[in-house]
Every structure is written in structure tokens, then in C-alpha cells.
Motif scaffolding. Sequence first.
Motif, PDB file in Angstrom:
ATOM      1  N   SER A  21       0.862  -1.188   0.000  1.00 39.82           N
ATOM      2  CA  SER A  21       0.000   0.000   0.000  1.00 39.82           C
ATOM      3  C   SER A  21       0.896   1.235   0.000  1.00 39.82           C
ATOM      4  CB  SER A  21      -0.927   0.016   1.220  1.00 39.82           C
ATOM      5  OG  SER A  21      -0.189   0.240   2.413  1.00 39.82           O
ATOM      6  N   GLU A  22       0.333   2.346  -0.482  1.00 37.95           N
ATOM      7  CA  GLU A  22       1.082   3.605  -0.526  1.00 37.95           C
ATOM      8  C   GLU A  22       0.156   4.766  -0.249  1.00 37.95           C
ATOM      9  OE1 GLU A  22       1.932   7.419  -2.103  1.00 37.95           O
ATOM     10  OE2 GLU A  22       0.631   6.011  -3.201  1.00 37.95           O
ATOM     11  N   ARG A  23       0.594   5.670   0.598  1.00 41.94           N
ATOM     12  CA  ARG A  23      -0.102   6.936   0.789  1.00 41.94           C
ATOM     13  C   ARG A  23       0.940   7.997   1.111  1.00 41.94           C
ATOM     14  NH1 ARG A  23      -4.673   7.849   5.378  1.00 41.94           N
ATOM     15  NH2 ARG A  23      -2.819   7.975   6.704  1.00 41.94           N
ATOM     16  N   ASP A  24       0.806   9.138   0.478  1.00 43.69           N
ATOM     17  CA  ASP A  24       1.722  10.262   0.689  1.00 43.69           C
ATOM     18  C   ASP A  24       3.175   9.877   0.448  1.00 43.69           C
ATOM     19  OD1 ASP A  24      -0.526  11.695   1.431  1.00 43.69           O
ATOM     20  OD2 ASP A  24      -0.228  11.331   3.570  1.00 43.69           O
ATOM     21  N   LEU A  86      -3.681   0.982   6.637  1.00 43.70           N
ATOM     22  CA  LEU A  86      -2.802   0.858   5.472  1.00 43.70           C
ATOM     23  C   LEU A  86      -2.113  -0.494   5.406  1.00 43.70           C
ATOM     24  CD1 LEU A  86      -1.257   4.440   5.618  1.00 43.70           C
ATOM     25  CD2 LEU A  86      -3.036   3.615   4.062  1.00 43.70           C
ATOM     26  N   THR A 178      -8.072  -1.737   0.630  1.00 40.44           N
ATOM     27  CA  THR A 178      -7.367  -0.453   0.545  1.00 40.44           C
ATOM     28  C   THR A 178      -8.279   0.724   0.239  1.00 40.44           C
ATOM     29  OG1 THR A 178      -6.847  -0.925  -1.792  1.00 40.44           O
ATOM     30  CG2 THR A 178      -5.186  -1.521  -0.140  1.00 40.44           C
ATOM     31  N   HIS A 212      -2.480   2.270  -4.272  1.00 38.61           N
ATOM     32  CA  HIS A 212      -2.363   3.662  -3.848  1.00 38.61           C
ATOM     33  C   HIS A 212      -3.642   4.095  -3.119  1.00 38.61           C
ATOM     34  CE1 HIS A 212       1.301   4.065  -6.212  1.00 38.61           C
ATOM     35  NE2 HIS A 212       0.668   3.428  -7.189  1.00 38.61           N
ATOM     36  N   VAL A 213      -3.479   4.534  -1.895  1.00 37.60           N
ATOM     37  CA  VAL A 213      -4.590   5.001  -1.077  1.00 37.60           C
ATOM     38  C   VAL A 213      -4.615   6.519  -1.186  1.00 37.60           C
ATOM     39  CG1 VAL A 213      -5.626   5.050   1.216  1.00 37.60           C
ATOM     40  CG2 VAL A 213      -4.299   3.049   0.475  1.00 37.60           C
ATOM     41  N   GLY A 214      -5.548   7.010  -1.936  1.00 41.73           N
ATOM     42  CA  GLY A 214      -5.592   8.441  -2.226  1.00 41.73           C
ATOM     43  C   GLY A 214      -6.264   9.260  -1.144  1.00 41.73           C
ATOM     44  N   ARG A 215      -6.224  10.546  -1.369  1.00 42.72           N
ATOM     45  CA  ARG A 215      -6.913  11.506  -0.490  1.00 42.72           C
ATOM     46  C   ARG A 215      -7.929  12.267  -1.349  1.00 42.72           C
ATOM     47  NH1 ARG A 215      -4.769  12.225   4.475  1.00 42.72           N
ATOM     48  NH2 ARG A 215      -2.654  11.483   4.891  1.00 42.72           N
ATOM     49  N   SER A 247      -6.745   9.462   8.847  1.00 42.33           N
ATOM     50  CA  SER A 247      -6.253  10.356   7.804  1.00 42.33           C
ATOM     51  C   SER A 247      -4.940  11.022   8.196  1.00 42.33           C
ATOM     52  CB  SER A 247      -7.307  11.432   7.499  1.00 42.33           C
ATOM     53  OG  SER A 247      -6.821  12.371   6.580  1.00 42.33           O
ATOM     54  N   ASP A 349     -11.359  13.431   1.997  1.00 40.87           N
ATOM     55  CA  ASP A 349     -10.387  13.043   3.014  1.00 40.87           C
ATOM     56  C   ASP A 349     -10.374  14.096   4.116  1.00 40.87           C
ATOM     57  OD1 ASP A 349      -7.717  11.740   3.927  1.00 40.87           O
ATOM     58  OD2 ASP A 349      -7.178  13.833   3.550  1.00 40.87           O
TER      59      ASP A 349
END
Length: 627
Positions: A21-24, A86, A178, A212-215, A247, A349
Motif C-alpha cells: 500500500s502507498e499513501r503520501d 494501510l 485499501t 495507492h490510497v488516495g486523499r 487520515s 479526506d
Amino acid sequence: MNTVRLTTAQALVRFLAAQYSERDGHEQRLIPGVWGIFGHGNVAGVGQALLQAAVAEEADLPYYLARNEQGMVHAATAFAKMRDRLAAYACTASTGPGSTNMLTGAALATTNRLPVLLLPSDMFATRTPDPVLQQLEDTRGGDVTVNDAFRPVSKFFDRVTRPEQLIPAALAAMRVLTDPVETGAVTLALPQDVQAEAFDWPESFFRRRVWHVGRPAPEPAAVERAARLLREAKQPLIVAGGGVVYSGAHTQLRAFAEATGIPVADTHAGKGAVAWDHPCAVGGIGSTGAYAANELAREADVVLGIGTRYSDFTTASHTVFGNPDVTFVNLNVARLDAVKHSAEPVVADARLGIEALAGALTGWQVDPEYRARTRELIARTRQIEDECFAPDRNTGDLPAQTQILGALNEALGDRDVVINAAGSMPGDLQQLWRARDPKAYHVEYAYSCMGYEVAAGVGAKMADPTREVVVLVGDGSYLMMAQEIVTMVSEGLKVVIVLVQNHGFASIGSLSQDLGSQRFGTKYRYRSADSGLLDGEVLPVDLAANAASLGAHVLHAAGVEEFRTAMEKAKAAGRTTVVHVETDLYGPNPPGHGWWDVPVSQTSALESTRSAYETYAAHKATQRHYL
């Protein structure tokens, strides 16, 4: 197309090990390992695949042995909560009771909107040996198994009856895990013969995938509509829920509160998003909320809910928001929650939504009189808290539970994690706990599941070994599920367990008394020969000895001062330590500032019940929809 011949279980293990997983910009393993208990449904399938992956170094997917299937799902869920959703563990169980033991854990994860991947073993897809051991024979259809019970408590369910079905099923499972809106328990039921069946898999199925975990950004028009309502407010209030924490929006929320002067109340999931001693922090809200938060809620003309689903404990069963003209603005990543209470919705978000609202409200602040009102209410709340912690609060030989909580709060550092879920303690904690870190308060109160606490301690510690993890559990929850102490010991996890024994169900006992049911069936007692009820002498249960038998180091505390000393020793210890302390079953509890709707019998031969119904009817008169 290049292929590799593997069993379905071997393919699943290899696939899960390649998911991220990926965020920021931060990547991490999405599925860092598998919890499991093996039986005839999975020992030769997923079990063999996990062994082969480890021995042949085909995939990096560690296996962890639990002692109860429900417990391992709780551990996985607590891990996901600490990791802001995540990362999520998978859980494998054998057919029949091994799998259905996971149902309560699945319901808890989905209710709390926390990701966990469940792999219950299923009956033979070929049906050749039907009926097999532990198989449910349903006269309505041959394709029904006990695993169909997972459907209503899962956000995604699929039964893989052919090897090639795993490809779309596994990809769909990762999508739901996710998705901040859809996440919860994800169930892939695996027939035991299919687990061991070989297939030529495309090698591309096992490539490294990053989810990808978006906002999601707010719609500008929605932000402006929300800002317009807030600008017109004279007594606004923020309700911070779990979405703020997941968040990572606590810094933005604090800055927003400081700039506008809007006080911040919190739910169980949102506690710690703003430190308890921040000038804008007014404490927990709702049925067991703090004085300041509930008083401000009764007066609020605009309520800004951020990342909250507005459970009945948050709204005090639709009574705490008392202003007849109250309006709601809800910022939430899920539209389901954003539109609750006829709100002006901002679907986004939490972090991006707060930043957008802050920009739209630049230069706007609440009136000085409202800031002064908030300060006065906070001061009174602190007095109430101190009274609950006071040395002379207990009325009997044993300390009040609130005194133990006060001493525990003093013993823990800002980053230390306290875990709880059910009984009287969540209510006391909601009003009294002083959290300064968004991960320091880990109370599961969406499902309020007895037995969550000890198992959750395993998952929380694995999620962040740098934090001191303290499990706070009553004797009721401990008796339901304490066996994961063995897992803590076997994995070398240092967890402190504060075992509070009061020889009964304090929460339900108090509720029973308030509702006219005279604490019936809520004490741990011998059955009396005179009355025929469970109201005889206290049972000779030695929970400390039980904890020691499971491998924990045990410390005894008789009273508050001994408890303080025991906590110092427990924190200094290098292994799982249980601090056992007895408290007064009858409290006293913190003063109540809210109400909870639990129906009372409308007719009764008992005077206690008739009197309770009169009180209930008076509260019902204040209940309403927010339209």
C-alpha cells in the motif's frame, strides 16, 4: 505468456507477499503476514503453502500461531487500527467451527471499518465425499455452507470454487481492503480441495503491486456551502471521529481549532486527535461524555462532524444536540456518513477537507464570549475528573475503578497505548482519559466486543513495538478470551495487562439497576439455596493464577498505592506482565452527563421497573431526528 504451476494456496501466498500500500509517498507491506490455526480444512492447503514459502524462500509471508480464531482476527484488526488501515493481516482457519469462530471478529472489523483478510476453509468443491466432518447439510441448496454466514459481516465475500477464480477474487479483495470508504472484513472462502489443486498461473499475477490510497479532495462548492454555515454560527462545535486519526489529520485539526476558536469534542475513535490539555479540547461527547463537551453540544447551533459515523453513544441516542435549530456540517470520506442528520456534506479526506475549510474561513473566529464559555466549562470538567481520581473517593474497602484509571493515566507516557473495549471501563475512559497522542487511546467501541482487549494487545504491539502497550481488561472480558497471553509469550511480546477484578459485570449491573432489573444475573456468585438465584457468596476465582499459568509474570496490587508501584515494575519488565487489582463492583462511577436509549418494560409487576420506565419516558420525550 509465462506460467508457473502451483496449488491455489501456494499461488495465494505468493500473491499476498507481493502486495503493498502507498499513501503520501510512503510504501509498506499491505499483507505483512498470516495468522492461523490449522485443521483438516487448511493444514494441507494454506498451511503447506506457508511452510513451503518459508522453507523454500518462495515468498516472505510469516505465519503466526493464535490460540483462538476470534482472537487472531481481533489481533489483526488492532494491528490495522494502529497502522491507520494501510496494512492488514490475513487469517486462515479450518472448516466448520474454526472458520465460524472468526465471525465475531469479522463483524467487529466491518463495524469499525478496519481491514482484515479472512480465509475460512470450506467444504469440498467437488462434493464427492459429502457430507464431510463438520459440514452443514442445508436442504435449501447444496452450495450453502456455514461460511455463508460471513456474507452480512463482510465488505466483500467470494467463494473460490476453481483455481482460476482466485485471480479476480484476490484482486477484488485488495481493492476493498485499501478503500477507506469500503474497507472492513474481506472474506475469501477456500474449499479444502481447491486449496490443494494445481494450476498453471500467469507469472504476472505475482508481480509486485502497489495499491495507492488516495486523499479525495473536497468539491469547492461544498466547501463554500459548509463555510457559509460556519461563518454564521455563534456556538459551533467540532466532533472529531476516527477519520481524523486514520487520515493523519490531527495536526491540521489542531491548527484549525486554534485559528477559529471552535471547541473540539471527540468520539472514542477520535480521542487523542487533539491533546486533552489543548485549550480547544472539551473531551468525550455523548452518552458517557464529559461535562464540557455535552454542555456545548446542547447549545451548539452548528456541529461540524469530522470523520465520525455518529453512533448512538456519540449522539446520546439523539438527545445530546439540544438546540432546536442545530445544523450539521459533516466532513467524511464516506458519503453515507457525510449526509447523516440532514447535514451539509463535504465528501473528502479529512486532512484535505480541514485544510480547505481553514482556507475558506481565513480571518473568521468565534466570539470572545464563546471562548470564555468554553474555558469555564473545561475548568469545571477538570474538577469533576479530579474528584473521580481523588484518594477518598472509594466508599468501601476496595478502590473505585476511577481511582485505578487515574493512577494508570499518571503512570503512562504520551506515546503509551491503552487498550479497552467493553464493560464499564469504556464509559469511564471516554469521560476521564487524558490522551495526548492520536494512537494512545485504543478503545474499540463500535462493536464493544468483550474479549477484544488481550488479543488486541498482540496486534497493537506488533504494529508499533516502540510503544508501551497496556491492555486494560475487566474480569468479564478476561474470562471470555485471555488465551492470547500465550501468543504474547511465544512471540516474545512485552505487553502490560491491567486485570481489574470486581467479581461481576459492573457496567451491565449498573445499567440493570437503572432500568429496574435489580442487577439480576450480573454478579459472579454461587447459586443461593434460599433464593435460587446467583446471589450467594463470591466465587473463589483466581484470575491471577490463571494468567501465571499462561506464562505471564503476575504482580498483585491491593489498593491504589500498590497499583502505582506495580505499574512501575511492569513497565520496567522485559516480558508480558499482568498487574492484578480488585475494585469495588458498585463504583462510584463518574457522574452522568448524557443518556443512552435502552428500552424499559412498559408494564411490570416490579416497582423498580415501573419507576425506571417513568424516567425512561421522560428521556424519550427529548429524543428527536435532526432534520
